[in-house]
Design a protein around this motif. Structure first.
Motif, PDB file in Angstrom:
ATOM      1  N   THR A  67       0.919  -1.524   0.122  1.00  0.00           N
ATOM      2  CA  THR A  67       0.125   0.017   0.019  1.00  0.00           C
ATOM      3  C   THR A  67       1.150   1.152  -0.061  1.00  0.00           C
ATOM      4  N   THR A  68       0.874   2.329  -0.450  1.00  0.00           N
ATOM      5  CA  THR A  68       1.187   3.494  -0.353  1.00  0.00           C
ATOM      6  C   THR A  68       0.138   4.282   0.008  1.00  0.00           C
ATOM      7  N   ASP A  69       0.458   5.925   0.321  1.00  0.00           N
ATOM      8  CA  ASP A  69       0.390   6.626   0.620  1.00  0.00           C
ATOM      9  C   ASP A  69      -0.206   7.858  -0.493  1.00  0.00           C
ATOM     10  N   PHE A  70      -0.602   8.832  -0.079  1.00  0.00           N
ATOM     11  CA  PHE A  70      -1.674   9.913  -1.247  1.00  0.00           C
ATOM     12  C   PHE A  70      -0.792  10.729  -1.378  1.00  0.00           C
ATOM     13  N   PRO A 117     -10.442   3.953  -3.002  1.00  0.00           N
ATOM     14  CA  PRO A 117     -11.763   4.419  -2.887  1.00  0.00           C
ATOM     15  C   PRO A 117     -11.330   5.701  -2.322  1.00  0.00           C
ATOM     16  N   VAL A 118     -11.010   6.292  -2.806  1.00  0.00           N
ATOM     17  CA  VAL A 118     -11.117   7.749  -1.519  1.00  0.00           C
ATOM     18  C   VAL A 118     -12.717   8.057  -0.930  1.00  0.00           C
ATOM     19  N   ASP A 129       3.465  14.133   6.400  1.00  0.00           N
ATOM     20  CA  ASP A 129       3.832  15.564   6.012  1.00  0.00           C
ATOM     21  C   ASP A 129       2.794  16.243   6.411  1.00  0.00           C
ATOM     22  N   LEU A 130       2.243  15.795   7.692  1.00  0.00           N
ATOM     23  CA  LEU A 130       1.603  17.120   8.602  1.00  0.00           C
ATOM     24  C   LEU A 130       0.105  17.806   7.368  1.00  0.00           C
ATOM     25  N   THR A 131      -0.429  16.680   6.569  1.00  0.00           N
ATOM     26  CA  THR A 131      -1.242  17.443   5.919  1.00  0.00           C
ATOM     27  C   THR A 131      -2.954  16.463   6.485  1.00  0.00           C
ATOM     28  N   MET A 132      -3.584  16.155   5.387  1.00  0.00           N
ATOM     29  CA  MET A 132      -5.324  15.627   5.630  1.00  0.00           C
ATOM     30  C   MET A 132      -4.507  14.521   4.863  1.00  0.00           C
ATOM     31  N   SER A 135     -10.093  18.346   1.309  1.00  0.00           N
ATOM     32  CA  SER A 135      -8.968  18.110   2.024  1.00  0.00           C
ATOM     33  C   SER A 135      -7.652  17.755   1.813  1.00  0.00           C
ATOM     34  N   VAL A 136      -7.950  16.536   0.933  1.00  0.00           N
ATOM     35  CA  VAL A 136      -6.089  15.266   1.010  1.00  0.00           C
ATOM     36  C   VAL A 136      -5.767  16.415   0.792  1.00  0.00           C
TER      37      VAL A 136
END
Length: 730
Positions: free
Chosen positions: A268-271, A304-305, A335-338, A375-376
């Motif tokens: 799995t990867t991050d966004f 699926p977001v 990275d301190l984002t949503m 907000s992602v």
């Protein structure tokens, strides 16, 4: 007893107070109260104190219980949301593993691999090539530019291989980004081996993405070619190893899956923004396709977001889930984002931008969230709760959230393989502690009623104390009015006489302490002038809460040091700090030489200006010379410590605002467009150096060599940025 003039004035004032008397002779049988009557009054006072103490104990216990209930509520929401999102992502991971082992997927992988390989010798017609080129230049490119606010390099992403061009001419271009229509098509009637494979297996993947709400499903062969895409996007036919998307998270998860060489695992990867999805945040879950050790490729699912948002928002039923009017649960990444959408963005997009901008979110980022409805990867959440959770801690706290609100927050890391995410459940303290406020109000009303009853009873017996008490009251009022050295006449030998003597001692002590306070105040005034300009200090002492001044034609430099972490690695914290302080001291000395004023410095940067307190016609040239001198300072440091530090600095000139920031701890600071632009231009290029706006370059003329380094986008349009170099030695 001999009275001083001060004593006489006090006596006169007290004796001039009119007396109100009850008929104590009728009550007590004599002209003065005995000790029994005084004791009665004391008992009433004890009753009064007892009521207050009991109320205070009840308040503390009740408040703590209600606050604990509020913490338990937000903790419960954190746990339930964490379990749901972990279960959701784990379910997708398991589903991908099962799908990759399915016989249909295995056969489809082999069929598409063979069909794609056959297309390597299939030369597209001139019409097909022209249609694909026109689609990228006239359709996809403009849509990407509009969606992201940036410009895509169409030549870089336009298909360059026969197979990719051929497939996209049949399955991508004709649908003009209508992905639902593309998904509905079984196969083109072109007679190719690849289309035959699509006709046989596309329905399997179509049902997969439809029923499980996947954003897309890709099949990649062992050479990195995307041999199949359910929605036939612009990544169909690309090669993730060598193509334009080789630096995306799709390449990362593909390599991990292929290198594992086992079909029982998922990765799995991050966004990450994904160009084929018009820059939308995209995460992937991938698993090798095959049976046993026979791996024919990789199945990659676009996460699926909406499914994650549905879990985190409870299908937008926050109130039903106990989050009230202000609560929410959200995910955040390293990275301190949503990693999920903000509740306020969903419910109040018209006010969301103003709220987050006022708390430090860049305007462009806030507007981008409103435009995309997500907000992602956009909304910064550098709160204490997020930072603590990223460090692996699980707890609750009261702090300030990304909207600038005081909130009760519960946080913890998320347990999902391959992801370093954390969850925060929060609710505004004004709402979370509302039951505490109601309880406090009711308790205060009850206590007040008891106090009134006790006071009415006490009045019947308190008149004996009125005269000495009023005498003391008059003296206290004079002291509270600013008069020092006040004394009261002392008569009799009871406790009130002792109190009068104590008051006189206190008054004399207050006069002595007032003299000491006056001395300390003068010392404080001197220290205050070391922290801020005299004019600002005067306004601050006069009680102004908001102190700010606008300045024009101020040159600003924002500089940071590149490579300091490498130098400090392995050093003790004290040694690292000593090196950094030494650099800042050298910077300060250079600032003094060039007439530049340091505003502030921190571990991450050095902010200075010229022309702020003292207007200067050559402010821009002074700032440029000062910044180039900083490079010389770093050169000396590198030579001394065998280091490779470099300077990254941004310069601008224009209007700024200075003033005091904060309430508990006041800091003199500077901000404005020139400060913001100076901060932004330092990142215009990857290479460290001194970067200046066109305004600075125009002011210094040809004195310093300048080369074009690109542009930055501002609200007023694109601004050219130049790289400044030190003049050659004469």
């Amino acid at each position: 007893m001999t009275t001083t003039p001060t004593d006489q004035r006090s006596t006169d004032v007290v004796d001039a107070v009119p007396h109100r008397r009850f008929s104590w002779r009728a009550l007590a049988g004599r002209g003065s109260l005995d000790i029994q009557s005084k004791l009665l009054v004391m008992l009433l006072a004890v009753s009064f104190v007892a009521a207050v103490v009991i109320g205070a104990v009840g308040y503390v216990n009740g408040r703590d219980s209600l606050r604990e209930a509020a913490f338990d509520q937000v903790t419960s929401i954190r746990e339930s949301r964490a379990r749901e999102v972990e279960r959701t992502l784990a379910g997708v991971q398991q589903a991908v593993v099962l799908d990759s082992r399915n016989d249909s997927a295995v056969q489809a992988s082999r069929a598409f691999n063979a069909g794609f390989a056959a297309l390597a010798d299939q030369t597209p017609t001139a019409e097909q090539t022209s249609a694909v080129d026109g689609y990228y230049s006239d359709t996809f490119g403009p849509r990407y530019d509009e969606a992201t606010g940036s410009q895509a390099d169409v030549d870089l992403i336009t298909p360059s291989t026969p197979a990719q061009t051929y497939l996209q001419s049949l399955y991508t271009v004709p649908f003009d980004d209508d992905y639902d229509a593309s998904l509905a098509l079984d196969a083109a009637d072109d007679g190719s081996q690849w289309s035959a494979a699509r006709a046989e297996y596309h329905d399997y993947f179509r049902e997969m993405v439809t029923q499980l709400s996947y954003e897309d499903a890709l099949l990649l062969d062992t050479d990195g070619n995307v041999v199949y895409s359910a929605f036939s996007g612009v990544d169909l036919g690309t090669n993730v190893e060598t193509g334009p998307y080789s630096r995306t998270n799709l390449r990362e998860v593909y390599d991990e899956a292929l290198e594992s060489n086992t079909v029982d695992s998922s990765f799995t990867t991050d966004f990450q923004p994904y160009l084929p999805s018009l820059g939308a945040p995209t995460a992937w879950i991938a698993s090798p396709v095959g049976t046993g050790a026979d791996v024919s490729g990789v199945l990659a699912i676009q996460v699926p977001v909406d499914a994650i948002d549905d879990v985190m928002t409870g299908d937008e039923s926050w109130g039903r889930d106990g989050l009230g009017d202000t609560g929410e649960a959200y995910l955040a990444g390293p990275d301190l984002t949503m990693r999920s959408s903000s509740r306020e963005l969903i419910e109040h997009p018209d006010t969301f931008a103003a709220d987050v901008i006022s708390h430090g979110t860049p305007t462009s980022v806030a507007n981008r969230q409103v435009e995309t409805g997500s907000s992602v990867l956009l909304q910064p959440v550098a709160t204490a709760a997020v930072r603590a959770a990223l460090e692996g801690r699980t707890a609750t706290t009261v702090n300030t959230d990304y909207l600038g609100h005081q909130v009760l927050a519960a946080y913890k890391p998320i347990d999902v393989d391959g992801l370093n995410w954390v969850i925060v459940a929060k609710v505004d303290t004004s709402e979370a502690f509302a039951p505490v406020d109601v309880f406090t109000r009711n308790l205060l009303l009850s206590t007040a009623a008891i106090i009134v009853l006790v006071s009415l009873l006490s009045l019947l017996l308190a008149q004996v104390f009125v005269r000495p008490v009023r005498r003391l009251q008059t003296a206290v009022n004079r002291v509270s009015g600013g008069e020092v050295g006040v004394e009261v006449p002392v008569r009799g030998g009871d406790e009130f006489a002792d109190l009068g003597s104590s008051f006189n001692d206190m008054s004399r002590s207050l006069k002595l302490k007032q003299d000491l306070i006056d001395d300390q105040r003068r010392e404080n005034d001197r220290l205050l002038l070391t922290l801020m300009p005299e004019a600002v200090a005067k306004r601050y002492k006069e009680g102004e809460e908001t102190i700010a001044e606008d300045h024009t034609d101020v040159s600003v430099v924002f500089a940071d040091i590149v490579g300091f972490d490498d130098v400090s690695r392995g050093l003790r914290s004290g040694e690292s700090l000593a090196l950094l302080n030494g650099l800042w001291k050298s910077f300060d000395e250079a600032a003094d030489r060039f007439g530049v004023e340091k505003v502030r410095s921190s571990q991450t940067g050095y902010l200075a200006s010229c022309g702020l307190s003292v207007p200067r016609v050559d402010a821009a040239r002074r700032v440029v010379d000062f910044t180039l001198e900083l490079q010389t300072v770093l050169d000396r440091f590198n030579a001394t410590h065998d280091a490779r530090l470099a300077l990254r600095a941004g310069l601008d000139t224009g209007s700024v605002t200075s003033g005091l920031v904060g309430r508990q701890s006041m800091v003199y600071d500077m901000w404005g467009d020139a400060v913001t632009l100076a901060y932004r231009v330092q990142d215009v290029a990857a290479q460290p150096g001194v970067y200046a706006t066109e305004r600075v370059v125009q002011k210094i003329g040809d004195a310093v060599p300048a080369s074009d380094a690109g542009t930055v986008t501002t609200q007023s349009g694109a601004q050219r940025v130049f790289r400044l170099d030190r003049p050659a030695a004469s």
